[in-house]
Structures are given as C-alpha cells and as structure tokens.
Design a protein around this motif. Structure first.
Motif, mmCIF file in Angstrom:
data_model
loop_
_atom_site.group_PDB
_atom_site.id
_atom_site.type_symbol
_atom_site.label_atom_id
_atom_site.label_comp_id
_atom_site.label_asym_id
_atom_site.label_seq_id
_atom_site.Cartn_x
_atom_site.Cartn_y
_atom_site.Cartn_z
ATOM 1 N N UNK A 1 -78.475 70.399 18.907
ATOM 2 C CA UNK A 1 -79.371 69.247 18.746
ATOM 3 C C UNK A 1 -78.616 68.065 18.128
ATOM 4 N N UNK A 2 -77.886 68.346 17.046
ATOM 5 C CA UNK A 2 -77.206 67.247 16.352
ATOM 6 C C UNK A 2 -76.052 66.705 17.188
ATOM 7 N N UNK A 3 -75.397 67.562 17.943
ATOM 8 C CA UNK A 3 -74.362 67.067 18.847
ATOM 9 C C UNK A 3 -74.957 66.108 19.879
ATOM 10 N N UNK A 4 -76.090 66.497 20.427
ATOM 11 C CA UNK A 4 -76.739 65.630 21.413
ATOM 12 C C UNK A 4 -77.194 64.327 20.758
ATOM 13 N N UNK A 5 -77.727 64.437 19.555
ATOM 14 C CA UNK A 5 -78.278 63.268 18.891
ATOM 15 C C UNK A 5 -77.220 62.282 18.416
ATOM 16 N N UNK A 6 -76.070 62.798 18.057
ATOM 17 C CA UNK A 6 -75.012 61.913 17.563
ATOM 18 C C UNK A 6 -74.004 61.574 18.649
ATOM 19 N N UNK A 7 -74.094 62.284 19.775
ATOM 20 C CA UNK A 7 -73.120 62.066 20.845
ATOM 21 C C UNK A 7 -71.760 62.628 20.497
ATOM 22 N N UNK A 8 -71.734 63.542 19.533
ATOM 23 C CA UNK A 8 -70.456 64.095 19.063
ATOM 24 C C UNK A 8 -70.473 65.610 19.180
ATOM 25 N N UNK A 9 -69.821 66.137 20.210
ATOM 26 C CA UNK A 9 -69.828 67.585 20.389
ATOM 27 C C UNK A 9 -69.016 68.288 19.303
ATOM 28 N N UNK A 10 -68.262 67.513 18.543
ATOM 29 C CA UNK A 10 -67.536 68.090 17.416
ATOM 30 C C UNK A 10 -68.461 68.796 16.439
ATOM 31 N N UNK A 11 -69.675 68.323 16.302
ATOM 32 C CA UNK A 11 -70.631 68.968 15.398
ATOM 33 C C UNK A 11 -70.831 70.420 15.801
ATOM 34 N N UNK A 12 -71.080 70.624 17.079
ATOM 35 C CA UNK A 12 -71.275 71.987 17.583
ATOM 36 C C UNK A 12 -70.013 72.818 17.382
ATOM 37 N N UNK A 13 -68.881 72.227 17.686
ATOM 38 C CA UNK A 13 -67.619 72.974 17.589
ATOM 39 C C UNK A 13 -67.299 73.352 16.154
ATOM 40 N N UNK A 14 -67.549 72.443 15.222
ATOM 41 C CA UNK A 14 -67.314 72.775 13.808
ATOM 42 C C UNK A 14 -68.274 73.877 13.350
ATOM 43 N N UNK A 15 -69.503 73.818 13.859
ATOM 44 C CA UNK A 15 -70.485 74.846 13.503
ATOM 45 C C UNK A 15 -70.002 76.219 13.945
ATOM 46 N N UNK A 16 -69.520 76.315 15.170
ATOM 47 C CA UNK A 16 -69.033 77.599 15.665
ATOM 48 C C UNK A 16 -67.801 78.060 14.893
ATOM 49 N N UNK A 17 -66.933 77.142 14.570
ATOM 50 C CA UNK A 17 -65.720 77.510 13.846
ATOM 51 C C UNK A 17 -66.086 78.102 12.483
ATOM 52 N N UNK A 18 -67.040 77.474 11.831
ATOM 53 C CA UNK A 18 -67.458 77.968 10.521
ATOM 54 C C UNK A 18 -68.082 79.361 10.640
ATOM 55 N N UNK A 19 -68.881 79.571 11.669
ATOM 56 C CA UNK A 19 -69.475 80.893 11.875
ATOM 57 C C UNK A 19 -68.377 81.934 12.083
ATOM 58 N N UNK A 20 -67.408 81.551 12.873
ATOM 59 C CA UNK A 20 -66.314 82.471 13.187
ATOM 60 C C UNK A 20 -65.600 82.913 11.904
ATOM 61 N N UNK A 21 -65.422 81.945 11.003
ATOM 62 C CA UNK A 21 -64.654 82.239 9.786
ATOM 63 C C UNK A 21 -65.461 82.922 8.700
ATOM 64 N N UNK A 22 -66.772 82.704 8.693
ATOM 65 C CA UNK A 22 -67.530 83.149 7.523
ATOM 66 C C UNK A 22 -68.615 84.173 7.791
ATOM 67 N N UNK A 23 -69.063 84.309 9.030
ATOM 68 C CA UNK A 23 -70.264 85.125 9.246
ATOM 69 C C UNK A 23 -70.132 86.540 8.695
ATOM 70 N N UNK A 24 -68.948 87.129 8.850
ATOM 71 C CA UNK A 24 -68.794 88.540 8.476
ATOM 72 C C UNK A 24 -68.183 88.731 7.096
ATOM 73 N N UNK A 25 -67.940 87.632 6.411
ATOM 74 C CA UNK A 25 -67.290 87.773 5.101
ATOM 75 C C UNK A 25 -68.247 88.273 4.032
ATOM 76 N N UNK A 26 -67.701 89.050 3.138
ATOM 77 C CA UNK A 26 -68.511 89.610 2.056
ATOM 78 C C UNK A 26 -69.204 88.527 1.236
ATOM 79 N N UNK A 27 -68.470 87.429 0.994
ATOM 80 C CA UNK A 27 -69.020 86.356 0.169
ATOM 81 C C UNK A 27 -69.561 85.215 1.028
ATOM 82 N N UNK A 28 -69.729 85.492 2.316
ATOM 83 C CA UNK A 28 -70.142 84.458 3.286
ATOM 84 C C UNK A 28 -71.346 83.698 2.826
#
Lengths: 187, 187
Positions: A160-187
DNA sequence: GTCTATAATAGGATAGAC
DNA sequence: GTCTATCCTATTATAGAC
C-alpha cells in the motif's frame, strides 16, 4: 467451432492480473475482455455468474498457485533457507512492489461480503506459512502466531505504502527486514 | 433561496466517510448524494469537477484535519506521551480498525494518477510525524526514518488485514506493538 | 444553493448465429 | 467456444426552475 484458445488457468491468470491492476470495482467487463482476449459473451460462457464468479474463481486459482510454494516449506531445508525462499517468491509475485495484492483489492470491493469467507481462508494460509516457519525456528506458539500476523501485515502495508508514495523501495525494505528478523530470538 | 445546509468542511467529512467505506470507484454519485444529503446537482454546484474534484478536496480536507494533531507533537511532553497520544488519535480515526484508510482507497482507484501527488504528500507528512518522534527519542536520522516508514506500513497493513480477516484485533495488536516498541533503543 | 427532470454514456448481462 | 448485436440498468453529468 473454434477450439479453446487457452486453458481455464490461463484465463484466470489474466483475470487476476486485471483485478490486481484495476481493482474489482475498477475492472470493467470491457477491460476483462481485452485482457483475456475473450469477448464478453465468451467470458459469460465460462463464468455465468459474471464478475463476481470470476473473482471467486480467481481467488481459488491463487490458492492453487500458492499451494506448491507453501508445500515446499515442508522439505528438509533449515528455516532460514525456507524463509529466504518464501520471501523471494513473495517478492516475485508482487513484482518487487509494483503489483498490488489481489486480496487487498477484493477486501476493498463493493461486493466484499461475497468474498469474505475465501479471503479469510487465503489470509489464514498465508499467515500459516509464516507461523510454521517460526515454530520450526523454535519460537513458542503464541510468538509464532504474532510474528506471522505481523509479517502479513507488513507485506500488505508495504504494498500500500509503495503504491501511495510511488516508491517500491518501501516494499523491498520491508521484505529485507522480515528476512533478517522474523526468525530471530529477539526479533 | 435556501441557506447552505452545512459547511463545506462538513460536506467534505461526509464525502470522506463515503470514500472510505465504498472506495473511490465504488462510491457512486447516488451514494455520495445520499451520504451528504445533497442532490447530485448540488454536489456539482460545489464540485464542478465531479467525483475527481471531490476526492482531491477530501484529501486536502484530511490534511487540514490532521494538521493540529501533528502540530500538537511540538509541545513539551516527553516522546512516550506524544506517541501514546498520536496512536490514540490514529486508533480513533480508524474506528479501532473498522474503518479503511482514505489514502489506501485512493491509491487503489482507477483515477489514481490524478491523486498521486497529494497522496505522496499525505504519506510523507504521516511518516514525518513518526520520524520527528523517533528523533526526539534520541534515534539517529536513518533509524528514525526507517522506523517511521515501518510504522505507517504497519498501520496500513493492519487495516488491510483486519478487513480481510474480519478481525479488528489485528489492527489493535499492531498499534499496541508500535506503542511499546517504536521508540525503544533495541526496537 | 438546492431541487426535479433529463440527457448521455458506460456498465453488466443476454440472445442467437456460427 | 466464440462472436456480433442488443438490452437494460446504473452512473455521470447538465439544464433550468425556484
């Protein structure tokens, strides 16, 4: 009598693309006809229930499409590798943030009540995939549920925010953060 | 000659409610007429540009509505208190998860390109509020930006997933988590 | 500034030929 | 299974009275 020009699954793929691009209310039969290459009457031949039936079947088609992706999470890879693979598939499916989510488009439609049940099921299986990964990584059930919910929330919000801001970087940063933190103990 | 039945701001409030409920494409003039209590001709008197102009002005109206909320973040309270107040306002504005976001609805519209610029600006000021809070709490600029983006992503996603699952708890849990973690050093 | 009435068009849906 | 042609309704938009 002409042979079928494409399989039903191909038609559903194109209808899905049209709904994702224009939204359910915004996708006219003329547009759906153009996108599929089928005349309106042909569409009604395949989907006597009209646009509503098309959307319902597109939802089921989406579930069939994703089933093998989710099923692949049951192989022997370590959870990190599975997460990376799943997020790669997610990123590809959403065109790296350029293409909207079908579920979101149908949630927002005038006929949303007609889609409520399948939408709930689709969201549940999407969350279920992340929950399973979190469990495998050793998180307790409650934490796994919470993180899975948060993952889907962030994917949808990122789109939604990528579409609203015209910046697909928002989506990409979101996925990157999930990749790095989703499974971490202190996530 | 009848006096105006309500102020322009009141009309814009009701139009906003209609767009949030039905979406831009889904909100017909008949619906907008019913919601505002004005006949179609009266609507065209006020908004000669039709639905498109209505939406553009509703966006500007939303910005005016939120300006005092954001401005209040410049008072002397500690950042935690400001965050709590802001999230309370956010929760109220979205009916605790029951009411969709205007920005999201317009992003998804057929005429989205017409709204691109104001949408970008609205998202930017929304993120800006969170960024300012994070800065005040002592986070470095890059971290503050990233967290602000994530906050808006999660709010939007929480609304989408709440609508899709029929469970406003998703939105409420999202806000609770933001409240507890957005300003934390190890957030 | 609001209304009733009406035009003009687009949308969803169907009939029937091939 | 697909097409052309058509129907009907909803929708956007305008005209003109009050």
């Amino acid at each position: 009598m002409p042979a079928p020009l494409m399989t039903r699954e191909e038609v559903l793929d194109r209808l899905m693309a049209a709904f994702r691009k224009h939204g359910y209310d915004g996708a006219s039969l003329a547009e759906l006809s153009k996108r599929t290459g089928l005349g309106k009457s042909s569409l009604y031949h395949h989907f006597p229930g009209g646009k509503e039936q098309m959307a319902v079947e597109v939802l089921a088609h989406l579930d069939r499409t994703l089933r093998p992706v989710f099923a692949s999470l049951s192989d022997g890879r370590p959870p990190d590798a599975k997460l990376a693979g799943l997020l790669d598939a997610v990123s590809a499916f959403y065109g790296d943030g350029k293409v909207a989510c079908l579920l979101e488009r149908l949630c927002a439609s005038a006929d949303r009540s007609r889609f409520a049940r399948p939408l709930r099921a689709s969201f549940a299986s999407f969350m279920g995939a992340f929950e399973q990964l979190c469990r495998e990584a050793g998180l307790p059930l409650a934490a796994a549920r919470a993180r899975a919910e948060s993952a889907v929330v962030r994917i949808e919000g990122g789109l939604v925010v990528s579409a609203g801001t015209g910046d697909t970087g928002v989506f990409q940063r979101t996925l990157r953060d999930l990749r790095e933190r989703l499974l971490r103990r202190d996530g």
